[in-house]
Design an enzyme around this catalytic site. Structure first.
Site, PDB file in Angstrom:
ATOM      1  CB  ALA A  87      -1.282  -0.076  -3.664  1.00 26.33           C
ATOM      2  N   GLY A 121       2.852  -3.321  -4.432  1.00 21.58           N
ATOM      3  CA  GLY A 121       2.646  -2.902  -5.819  1.00 21.58           C
ATOM      4  C   GLY A 121       3.918  -2.376  -6.440  1.00 21.58           C
ATOM      5  CD  GLU A 181       1.512  -6.758  -6.947  1.00 18.17           C
ATOM      6  OE1 GLU A 181       1.120  -5.696  -6.408  1.00 18.17           O
ATOM      7  OE2 GLU A 181       0.780  -7.738  -7.095  1.00 18.17           O
ATOM      8  CD  GLU A 236       1.387  -6.749  -1.558  1.00 21.57           C
ATOM      9  OE1 GLU A 236       1.517  -6.212  -2.667  1.00 21.57           O
ATOM     10  OE2 GLU A 236       2.307  -7.346  -0.986  1.00 21.57           O
TER      11      GLU A 236
HETATM   12  N1  T1G Z   1       0.497   4.074   1.195  1.00 24.21           N
HETATM   13  C1  T1G Z   1       0.196   5.261   1.768  1.00 24.21           C
HETATM   14  N2  T1G Z   1       0.999   5.905   2.657  1.00 24.21           N
HETATM   15  C2  T1G Z   1       2.159   5.297   2.981  1.00 24.21           C
HETATM   16  C3  T1G Z   1       2.550   4.052   2.427  1.00 24.21           C
HETATM   17  C4  T1G Z   1       1.654   3.444   1.498  1.00 24.21           C
HETATM   18  N3  T1G Z   1       1.943   2.285   0.911  1.00 24.21           N
HETATM   19  N4  T1G Z   1       3.738   3.721   2.967  1.00 24.21           N
HETATM   20  C5  T1G Z   1       4.082   4.714   3.805  1.00 24.21           C
HETATM   21  N5  T1G Z   1       3.136   5.666   3.817  1.00 24.21           N
HETATM   22  C6  T1G Z   1       3.181   6.912   4.574  1.00 24.21           C
HETATM   23  C7  T1G Z   1       3.269   6.674   6.067  1.00 24.21           C
HETATM   24  O1  T1G Z   1       1.963   6.511   6.612  1.00 24.21           O
HETATM   25  C8  T1G Z   1       3.941   7.945   6.523  1.00 24.21           C
HETATM   26  O2  T1G Z   1       2.929   8.943   6.508  1.00 24.21           O
HETATM   27  C9  T1G Z   1       4.895   8.290   5.371  1.00 24.21           C
HETATM   28  O3  T1G Z   1       4.377   7.604   4.219  1.00 24.21           O
HETATM   29  C10 T1G Z   1       6.310   7.856   5.625  1.00 24.21           C
HETATM   30  O4  T1G Z   1       6.241   6.457   5.959  1.00 24.21           O
HETATM   31  C11 T1G Z   1      -1.592  -3.705  -5.214  1.00 24.21           C
HETATM   32  C12 T1G Z   1      -2.436  -3.440  -2.751  1.00 24.21           C
HETATM   33  C13 T1G Z   1       7.854   2.295   2.386  1.00 24.21           C
HETATM   34  C14 T1G Z   1       9.399   1.110   3.966  1.00 24.21           C
HETATM   35  O5  T1G Z   1       2.834  -2.022   2.779  1.00 24.21           O
HETATM   36  O6  T1G Z   1       6.723  -0.183   4.732  1.00 24.21           O
HETATM   37  O7  T1G Z   1       0.831  -2.487  -2.683  1.00 24.21           O
HETATM   38  O8  T1G Z   1       3.091   9.621   8.926  1.00 24.21           O
HETATM   39  O9  T1G Z   1       7.489   6.728   8.117  1.00 24.21           O
HETATM   40  O10 T1G Z   1      10.246   4.722   7.538  1.00 24.21           O
HETATM   41  O11 T1G Z   1      -0.515  -5.559  -4.369  1.00 24.21           O
HETATM   42  O12 T1G Z   1       6.510   3.302   4.793  1.00 24.21           O
HETATM   43  O13 T1G Z   1       4.367  10.874   7.189  1.00 24.21           O
HETATM   44  O14 T1G Z   1       1.849  11.038   7.260  1.00 24.21           O
HETATM   45  O15 T1G Z   1       6.984   4.421   7.156  1.00 24.21           O
HETATM   46  O16 T1G Z   1      10.950   5.614   5.222  1.00 24.21           O
HETATM   47  C15 T1G Z   1       2.164  -2.342   0.122  1.00 24.21           C
HETATM   48  C16 T1G Z   1       4.192   0.271   3.636  1.00 24.21           C
HETATM   49  C17 T1G Z   1       0.879  -1.615   0.033  1.00 24.21           C
HETATM   50  C18 T1G Z   1       4.566  -0.456   2.337  1.00 24.21           C
HETATM   51  C19 T1G Z   1       9.137   3.596   4.063  1.00 24.21           C
HETATM   52  N6  T1G Z   1       3.199  -1.457   0.627  1.00 24.21           N
HETATM   53  N7  T1G Z   1       5.165   1.281   3.947  1.00 24.21           N
HETATM   54  O17 T1G Z   1       9.472   3.618   5.441  1.00 24.21           O
HETATM   55  O18 T1G Z   1       8.664   5.952   6.018  1.00 24.21           O
HETATM   56  S1  T1G Z   1      -0.408  -2.711  -0.484  1.00 24.21           S
HETATM   57  C20 T1G Z   1       3.449  -1.380   1.958  1.00 24.21           C
HETATM   58  C21 T1G Z   1       6.368   0.948   4.489  1.00 24.21           C
HETATM   59  C22 T1G Z   1      -0.099  -3.002  -2.107  1.00 24.21           C
HETATM   60  C23 T1G Z   1      -0.618  -4.168  -4.207  1.00 24.21           C
HETATM   61  C24 T1G Z   1      -1.044  -3.932  -2.798  1.00 24.21           C
HETATM   62  C25 T1G Z   1       7.272   2.112   4.799  1.00 24.21           C
HETATM   63  C26 T1G Z   1       8.408   2.262   3.775  1.00 24.21           C
HETATM   64  P1  T1G Z   1       3.069  10.214   7.541  1.00 24.21           P
HETATM   65  P2  T1G Z   1       7.331   5.833   6.931  1.00 24.21           P
HETATM   66  P3  T1G Z   1       9.931   5.009   6.101  1.00 24.21           P
END
Ligand code: T1G
Length: 690
Positions: free
Chosen positions: A62, A101, A104, A124
């Site tokens: 998400a 997500g 999911e 999460e």
């Molecule tokens: N949402 C918004 N922005 C995100 C994002 C996300 N989930 N993940 C990364 N970004 C942005 C990050 O801030 C950066 O921004 C750019 O993308 C590149 O990220 C319903 C509610 C996917 C492994 O927790 O683990 O789903 O600095 O440098 O090294 O149940 O990003 O460029 O402006 O980290 O290639 C669950 C979090 C959400 C994944 C990629 N998902 N992200 O790593 O790139 S909660 C996460 C990561 C959810 C559901 C619930 C990593 C990555 P900027 P990066 P990367």
């Protein structure tokens, strides 16, 4: 064709490609397009669909930036429910990452194939929430309750091989083209006459191998003070005990409860913090210099750690020591560090075999390095001599960095003819493990040199924070103040052991006295002259006597605690308690009671007050920089977001008033930082300055 989801056909196979850089986050716009593409597939005569991500990964979850805002239709759970009910089979072809997500959505598909190297997980709980789009209901049906509980409450991803073994995916294939892998698997399924296979229709999962109360005890032990993991387990329990629909509703109830907690706000703040700290206005549009080779001067603990971090980042390293023997010792230390990295799974044997490390005793050998990091004895004279030699041998444009932990970087720069190329890169021990790097920037440093230090830090896997020049920069300067508050409390009646316990209950992994014993009392020891103590003036720090008694902590078996085979993790020492009683008597102090709350409030108020001074003076550019330093270098509990986020949560007026109250018995130490008073009086928060 739409801009975030592309739809095309390969014969009877429809391919839905999500293309929402940088991580295919499932924001509102993408959800609308994805639903439209699914409905197009339903209306289309294609017999099977493949869902795939463009770019480096499948779906990153998400959109974290939408948290706390009113969700917009289609909600992710509804989108996944619709996907699952499509009458024709849908295949998820996963590469790179399927997280939160994103995983999911994959579980809402009917079949799943993953490319080798992909990582799948539910992070999460590390954001203070739980999988809120059906993950807690579908995962246990697919991998079983115990495996689902581990996956969901740990937040740790699994690789594609493990995912296949668990049943999280049906297939794991080699290669690097998820579209091809998806089409091949879809073709096979068509031949087998495979039909839609909704996970929701699978039988409810059995109860876990251990009873639920055991799981709760385990989760509280693993994640003290945190609630997301406990609630996530409750959601999984609903999958075992309720209908699918009721389980989904229970998951939603628990998710909504977590979204509104300070822990969720703090953890999402910490998530974005890791990326915001390197976004400095002064670096906008500034190109870092290329770094192809690194030099390190000094092969002690820090120099060897820094060299290890650089070779782990795949950089060739030349390490200079004063003698062959010292150089060999440094190489041994680095080899040991690399063994540890292999053991921790941070380095493959194959990559280990390719590291490029040269040791030398000749300064000339450093001349081709693009960056050299000095890590010699913490003496201005010694450092100035080293920098003078570097100034003579390093090529033009090379960056000269010092790892000093408190000396004036500007003064070091001043001894060279290339001040603009001199900067501080303060690593934290062990330098190849700790994530924090303070980039200390004197006024004379060129912006592209700062940008180069940040780029090198990122490449070394560090979280780099910009610091101005002062004694202790950001972290150690604030540390010295909250440690002083602890010292004062001990003099007034608190036990160091009670202080450690109270702060560990607050969420620190270790209290200050255990940390001091671990690091060594010689490391933090500030000489009398550095404290500016006049001859005969009483040293306010009673614990300097421990150092002077040769009690250096773990390394000598005694510090604040006793370390021996009976108590390898340390036990209180009557001798220390007696020493404290003597000091109190010498100073005519009548000891008084301190509750855990008193201890935590004083300790954190000192931390926040000095942090406010550090921000007010511009040593830290923003409050978030202080949060990053304390979170990634000083063990501040991540689920509290850092001292500035904690302060906003407590209320700045409350903290201002506490300082005033403490000042009644110690006005010299307890002087409210101007920024704290200014923000409190204007009812503002630290986050308003981020
Ligand atoms: N949402 C918004 N922005 C995100 C994002 C996300 N989930 N993940 C990364 N970004 C942005 C990050 O801030 C950066 O921004 C750019 O993308 C590149 O990220 C319903 C509610 C996917 C492994 O927790 O683990 O789903 O600095 O440098 O090294 O149940 O990003 O460029 O402006 O980290 O290639 C669950 C979090 C959400 C994944 C990629 N998902 N992200 O790593 O790139 S909660 C996460 C990561 C959810 C559901 C619930 C990593 C990555 P900027 P990066 P990367």
């Amino acid at each position: 064709m739409t801009e975030t989801v592309h739809y095309d056909r390969e014969g009877q196979i429809a391919i839905l490609t999500v293309d929402n850089p940088p991580v295919n986050a499932l924001g509102h716009a993408l959800r609308v397009e994805l639903l439209a593409a699914i409905e197009r597939f339903e209306a289309d005569d294609a017999e099977i669909a493949v869902l795939v991500g463009a770019g480096r990964l499948f779906l990153g979850g998400a959109d974290v930036s939408e948290f706390g805002k009113p969700p917009k239709d289609p909600w992710l759970p509804e989108l996944i429910g619709h996907l699952e009910r499509v009458a024709k089979p849908v295949v998820a072809a996963i590469h790179g990452a399927a997280l939160g997500g994103g995983l999911e959505v994959a579980l809402g598909c009917h079949y799943r194939v993953a490319l080798a190297g992909a990582k799948l997980g539910f992070p999460e709980v590390s954001l203070g929430i739980l999988p809120g789009a059906g993950g807690t209901q579908r995962a246990p049906r697919v991998v079983g309750t115990d495996a689902a509980l581990e996956l969901i409450t740990s937040g740790a991803p699994v690789d594609a091989t493990r995912a296949q073994v668990m049943g999280l995916v049906d297939r794991m294939v080699e290669g690097d083209d998820p579209r091809l892998a998806g089409i091949a698997y879809a073709g096979e399924l068509l031949e087998q006459g495979a039909v839609a296979r909704p996970v929701a229709d699978m039988p409810a999962p059995a109860a876990p191998g251990r009873d639920w109360s055991d799981w709760n005890v385990e989760l509280e032990a693993r994640h003290p003070g945190q609630i997301a993991q406990i609630k996530a387990a409750e959601a999984v329990r609903a999958a075992c005990e309720m209908s699918f629909e009721d389980g989904l509703a229970e998951e939603r109830r628990l998710f909504d409860l977590l979204v509104d907690t300070p822990q969720r706000e703090a953890l999402v703040h910490a998530f974005f913090l890791e990326r915001q700290v390197s976004k400095l206005p002064e670096l906008k549009g500034v190109e870092p210099r290329a770094v192809e080779a690194v030099g390190v001067v000094g092969g002690g603990t820090m120099g060897s750690g820094i060299a290890t971090a650089a070779v782990l980042a795949g950089l060739p390293v030349t390490l200079l020591e004063q003698s062959e023997e010292a150089a060999d010792k440094a190489r041994l230390t680095i080899e040991k560090n690399l063994d540890g990295a292999v053991k921790r799974g941070k380095l493959t044997e194959e990559k280990r075999g390719r590291i490029d490390l040269t040791t030398t005793t000749d300064f000339e050998a450093l001349s081709e390095a693009d960056v050299v990091v000095e890590a010699v004895f913490e003496s201005m004279d010694v450092k100035r001599q080293v920098f003078d030699q570097l100034d003579h041998v390093m090529k033009d444009g090379a960056v000269l960095a010092t790892n000093t932990s408190y000396l004036d970087v500007g003064e070091i720069a001043g001894g060279t003819r290339r001040r603009a190329d001199v900067i501080g890169m303060h690593f934290f021990s062990p330098a190849h493990v700790m994530k924090l790097l303070e980039v200390v920037v004197p006024d004379t440093t060129a912006p592209e040199v700062t940008a180069t230090a940040f780029a090198l830090g990122k490449r070394m896997g560090k979280i780099a924070v910009r610091a101005g020049v002062c004694d202790g920069f950001i972290g150690n300067r604030i540390l010295s103040h909250y440690r002083a508050a602890a010292t004062e409390m001990v003099l007034q009646g608190a036990s160091p052991y009670r202080i450690d316990a109270a702060l560990e209950a607050f969420g620190f992994a270790m209290g200050p006295y255990k940390v001091a014993d671990l690091a060594g009392l010689d490391i933090g020891y500030m000489t009398r002259e550095r404290k500016g103590l006049q001859t005969g003036e009483v040293n306010p720090d009673w614990d300097d006597r421990l150092y002077e008694m040769g009690r250096l902590g773990r390394k000598t078996g005694r510090g604040y605690y006793i370390y021996d085979e009976d108590s390898p993790k340390g036990r209180p020492d009557e001798e220390v308690t007696r020493l404290i009683e003597e000091v109190r008597a010498e100073r005519g102090v009548e000891p008084r009671e301190f509750t855990d709350t008193d201890i935590v409030e004083r300790y954190l108020t000192a931390m926040v007050n000095e942090a406010a001074r550090v921000v007010g003076e511009g040593i830290a550019k923003r409050p978030l920089d202080v949060d990053a330093v304390l979170l990634f270098g000083y063990g501040f509990p991540r689920w509290r977001g850092g001292p500035m986020t904690y302060a906003d949560h407590v209320g700045l007026a409350t903290l201002r008033d506490r300082v005033a109250r403490y000042a009644e018995d110690n006005p010299d130490f307890w002087q409210a930082a101007p920024l704290l008073v200014e923000l409190a009086d204007s009812e503002k928060q630290f986050k308003d300055l981020n």
